[in-house]
Scaffold this motif. Structure first.
Motif, PDB file in Angstrom:
ATOM      1  N   VAL A  40       0.673  -1.596  -0.111  1.00  0.00           N
ATOM      2  CA  VAL A  40       0.443   0.561   0.324  1.00  0.00           C
ATOM      3  C   VAL A  40       1.101   1.206   0.235  1.00  0.00           C
ATOM      4  CG1 VAL A  40      -2.103   1.174   1.687  1.00  0.00           C
ATOM      5  CG2 VAL A  40      -1.662  -0.477   0.904  1.00  0.00           C
ATOM      6  N   GLY A  41       2.046   0.958   0.551  1.00  0.00           N
ATOM      7  CA  GLY A  41       2.853   2.304   1.178  1.00  0.00           C
ATOM      8  C   GLY A  41       2.990   3.055  -0.356  1.00  0.00           C
ATOM      9  N   GLN A  42       4.399   1.508  -1.069  1.00  0.00           N
ATOM     10  CA  GLN A  42       4.761   2.102  -2.740  1.00  0.00           C
ATOM     11  C   GLN A  42       3.645   2.785  -3.267  1.00  0.00           C
ATOM     12  OE1 GLN A  42       5.355  -1.823  -3.000  1.00  0.00           O
ATOM     13  NE2 GLN A  42       7.734  -1.413  -1.807  1.00  0.00           N
ATOM     14  N   LEU A  43       2.117   1.896  -3.138  1.00  0.00           N
ATOM     15  CA  LEU A  43       1.393   2.303  -3.945  1.00  0.00           C
ATOM     16  C   LEU A  43       0.743   3.741  -4.013  1.00  0.00           C
ATOM     17  CD1 LEU A  43      -0.894   1.938  -6.717  1.00  0.00           C
ATOM     18  CD2 LEU A  43      -2.196   1.547  -5.535  1.00  0.00           C
ATOM     19  N   TYR A  44       1.131   4.481  -2.873  1.00  0.00           N
ATOM     20  CA  TYR A  44       0.742   5.885  -2.305  1.00  0.00           C
ATOM     21  C   TYR A  44       1.969   6.598  -2.931  1.00  0.00           C
ATOM     22  CZ  TYR A  44      -3.840   5.794  -0.161  1.00  0.00           C
ATOM     23  OH  TYR A  44      -5.001   5.930   0.770  1.00  0.00           O
ATOM     24  N   SER A  45       3.191   5.783  -3.031  1.00  0.00           N
ATOM     25  CA  SER A  45       4.226   6.524  -3.269  1.00  0.00           C
ATOM     26  C   SER A  45       4.597   6.816  -4.613  1.00  0.00           C
ATOM     27  CB  SER A  45       5.558   6.115  -2.466  1.00  0.00           C
ATOM     28  OG  SER A  45       6.399   6.426  -2.762  1.00  0.00           O
ATOM     29  N   ALA A  46       4.120   5.499  -5.405  1.00  0.00           N
ATOM     30  CA  ALA A  46       4.149   5.807  -7.026  1.00  0.00           C
ATOM     31  C   ALA A  46       3.170   7.451  -7.302  1.00  0.00           C
ATOM     32  CB  ALA A  46       3.369   4.593  -7.875  1.00  0.00           C
ATOM     33  N   TRP A  47       2.022   7.327  -6.376  1.00  0.00           N
ATOM     34  CA  TRP A  47       1.077   8.140  -6.650  1.00  0.00           C
ATOM     35  C   TRP A  47       1.003   9.878  -6.402  1.00  0.00           C
ATOM     36  CZ3 TRP A  47      -1.333  11.259  -2.856  1.00  0.00           C
ATOM     37  CH2 TRP A  47      -2.523  11.810  -2.958  1.00  0.00           C
ATOM     38  N   LYS A  48       2.495   9.966  -5.546  1.00  0.00           N
ATOM     39  CA  LYS A  48       2.863  11.056  -4.762  1.00  0.00           C
ATOM     40  C   LYS A  48       3.775  11.600  -5.538  1.00  0.00           C
ATOM     41  CE  LYS A  48       4.032  14.750  -1.518  1.00  0.00           C
ATOM     42  NZ  LYS A  48       2.564  15.412  -1.411  1.00  0.00           N
ATOM     43  N   PHE A  49       4.335  11.156  -5.689  1.00  0.00           N
ATOM     44  CA  PHE A  49       5.997  11.423  -6.725  1.00  0.00           C
ATOM     45  C   PHE A  49       6.203  11.319  -8.046  1.00  0.00           C
ATOM     46  CE2 PHE A  49       7.212  10.886  -1.665  1.00  0.00           C
ATOM     47  CZ  PHE A  49       7.621  12.197  -1.587  1.00  0.00           C
ATOM     48  N   SER A  50       5.536   9.688  -8.581  1.00  0.00           N
ATOM     49  CA  SER A  50       5.385   9.681 -10.088  1.00  0.00           C
ATOM     50  C   SER A  50       3.970   9.988 -10.541  1.00  0.00           C
ATOM     51  CB  SER A  50       5.855   8.466  -9.793  1.00  0.00           C
ATOM     52  OG  SER A  50       7.656   8.060  -9.392  1.00  0.00           O
ATOM     53  N   GLN A  51       3.424  10.090 -10.114  1.00  0.00           N
ATOM     54  CA  GLN A  51       2.368  10.943 -10.550  1.00  0.00           C
ATOM     55  C   GLN A  51       1.545   9.621 -11.772  1.00  0.00           C
ATOM     56  OE1 GLN A  51       4.839  13.468 -10.825  1.00  0.00           O
ATOM     57  NE2 GLN A  51       3.833  13.963  -8.534  1.00  0.00           N
ATOM     58  N   LEU A  52       0.787   8.493 -10.503  1.00  0.00           N
ATOM     59  CA  LEU A  52       0.475   7.018 -11.071  1.00  0.00           C
ATOM     60  C   LEU A  52      -0.697   7.636 -11.074  1.00  0.00           C
ATOM     61  CD1 LEU A  52       1.096   4.435 -11.868  1.00  0.00           C
ATOM     62  CD2 LEU A  52       1.007   3.378  -9.693  1.00  0.00           C
ATOM     63  N   ASP A  53      -1.657   7.139 -12.590  1.00  0.00           N
ATOM     64  CA  ASP A  53      -2.692   7.787 -13.054  1.00  0.00           C
ATOM     65  C   ASP A  53      -3.300   6.882 -13.249  1.00  0.00           C
ATOM     66  OD1 ASP A  53      -4.480  10.530 -12.535  1.00  0.00           O
ATOM     67  OD2 ASP A  53      -4.855   9.422 -14.143  1.00  0.00           O
ATOM     68  N   ARG A  54      -3.993   5.442 -12.876  1.00  0.00           N
ATOM     69  CA  ARG A  54      -4.746   5.045 -13.414  1.00  0.00           C
ATOM     70  C   ARG A  54      -6.087   4.632 -12.880  1.00  0.00           C
ATOM     71  NH1 ARG A  54      -1.756   0.980 -17.136  1.00  0.00           N
ATOM     72  NH2 ARG A  54      -3.890   0.788 -17.684  1.00  0.00           N
ATOM     73  N   CYS A  55      -7.098   4.657 -13.915  1.00  0.00           N
ATOM     74  CA  CYS A  55      -8.798   4.114 -13.434  1.00  0.00           C
ATOM     75  C   CYS A  55      -8.866   2.341 -12.842  1.00  0.00           C
ATOM     76  CB  CYS A  55      -9.737   4.268 -14.457  1.00  0.00           C
ATOM     77  SG  CYS A  55     -10.300   5.761 -14.056  1.00  0.00           S
ATOM     78  N   ASP A  56      -8.077   1.960 -12.894  1.00  0.00           N
ATOM     79  CA  ASP A  56      -7.892   0.441 -12.673  1.00  0.00           C
ATOM     80  C   ASP A  56      -7.987   0.236 -11.293  1.00  0.00           C
ATOM     81  OD1 ASP A  56      -8.375  -0.258 -15.982  1.00  0.00           O
ATOM     82  OD2 ASP A  56      -6.443   0.663 -15.333  1.00  0.00           O
ATOM     83  N   GLY A  57      -9.063  -0.847 -10.758  1.00  0.00           N
ATOM     84  CA  GLY A  57      -7.926  -1.436  -9.664  1.00  0.00           C
ATOM     85  C   GLY A  57      -7.423  -2.450  -9.870  1.00  0.00           C
TER      86      GLY A  57
END
Length: 319
Positions: A254-271
């Protein structure tokens, strides 16, 4: 003092007051905490230590007499003195870790006259609330601490939680933070969250019994050494883990996903499945058909049955 010579601040004869008391960094970076002498006393030692908020203890990191130095404690493999010149006693920390966040003290020990400067190492990062698959308010303090660490994060400090609240964190469930106190951050006052009349803020329950009392956790994580990516498919939980391993990666935490969202602007509509059995997706640009929520964030579908073949998976590949 004469023109051109700065007067020493009261109480500091030998140490220069730091220009910036806070040093900003990220996980994995190299950070230097400045400590510079204005003169070299005859016999002196400089002692660096870290102030631990949980018990107000100071842990010694390094002691030097200008010629020799000795490293102490868990940081000893990752610290050195910068020594840019003979008056320089600055501390360099390599490969900064989440637990390096906090207050440091550079102390000049010179016979009877001790003086010190305080510095704060601040990690850029993201705070996220965390609860396990069996629902809310299941963690005592020690379980909360372990849960964050298992998700590639650590319990947030009060400063980290407060900053997250100023940046938009709005969460109705109370959670543990690092110092053993319990809080919840509210931006939109509403009925179930203490009522409409209370002002927005970080609401506090104060210190709680670390063994007996049960709450959620507020975790903090920083930049990643690696990347998170999505694999499409209709996978159950087991197949999701296997799909990542087939590519030499691991199912993301979970922390890795939050980090990618925050620092790499990871943006996906898929669960996608994550390591703890939850299904989430990261949105940096909110749009109509992606959960319909107005703000960026990591959305959760909770913890579906692990047999369901509805979702893809998020994988993490370390550097």
């Amino acid at each position: 003092g004469r023109q051109g010579v700065a007067a020493a601040p009261p109480g500091l004869q030998y140490l220069l007051e730091p220009l910036h008391a806070t040093v900003h960094t990220q996980r994995g970076a190299t950070a230097t905490l400045p400590c510079v002498l204005r003169a070299l006393p005859r016999n002196y030692r400089v002692k660096w230590s870290k102030v631990e908020p949980a018990n107000y203890r100071e842990n010694i990191i390094i002691i030097t007499n200008g010629l020799y130095h000795k490293n102490y404690g868990p940081l000893s493999q990752r610290v050195r003195l910068r020594h840019g010149h003979r008056y320089d006693a600055s501390l360099t920390i390599t490969d900064v870790a989440l637990e390096d966040e906090g207050r440091y003290r550079c102390q000049l020990v010179n016979g009877l006259e001790d003086e010190s400067v305080s510095l704060t190492l601040h990690l850029e990062g993201v705070v996220f609330p965390y609860q396990p698959s069996n629902g809310r308010y299941k963690f005592n303090y020690h379980e909360a601490k372990r849960a964050c660490e298992q998700q590639d994060s650590r319990l947030a400090t009060y400063q980290q939680l407060y900053k997250a609240w100023t940046e938009g964190l709005d969460w109705c469930n109370a959670g543990w933070i690092l110092d053993g106190t319990v809080h919840y951050p509210i931006i939109n006052s509403r009925e179930p969250c203490g009522g409409r009349l209370l002002l927005p803020g970080v609401r506090s329950y104060g210190a709680r019994d670390k063994q007996k009392d049960k709450f959620d956790a507020f975790c903090f994580t920083s930049a990643l050494q690696g990347q998170v990516y999505f694999i499409r498919g209709h996978l159950n939980f087991k197949e999701a883990g296997q799909a990542c391993r087939n590519q030499g990666a691991a199912i993301a935490k979970v922390g890795q996903l939050y980090s990618a969202w925050k620092f790499s602007q990871l943006d996906r509509c898929d669960g996608g499945w994550l390591a703890d059995g939850s299904v989430r997706y990261p949105i940096t640009t909110p749009r109509q058909h992606c959960g319909g929520l107005p703000d960026p964030g990591v959305r959760s579908f909770g913890f579906p049955s692990k047999e369901l073949r509805t979702y893809g998976t998020y994988c993490f590949e370390g550097k």
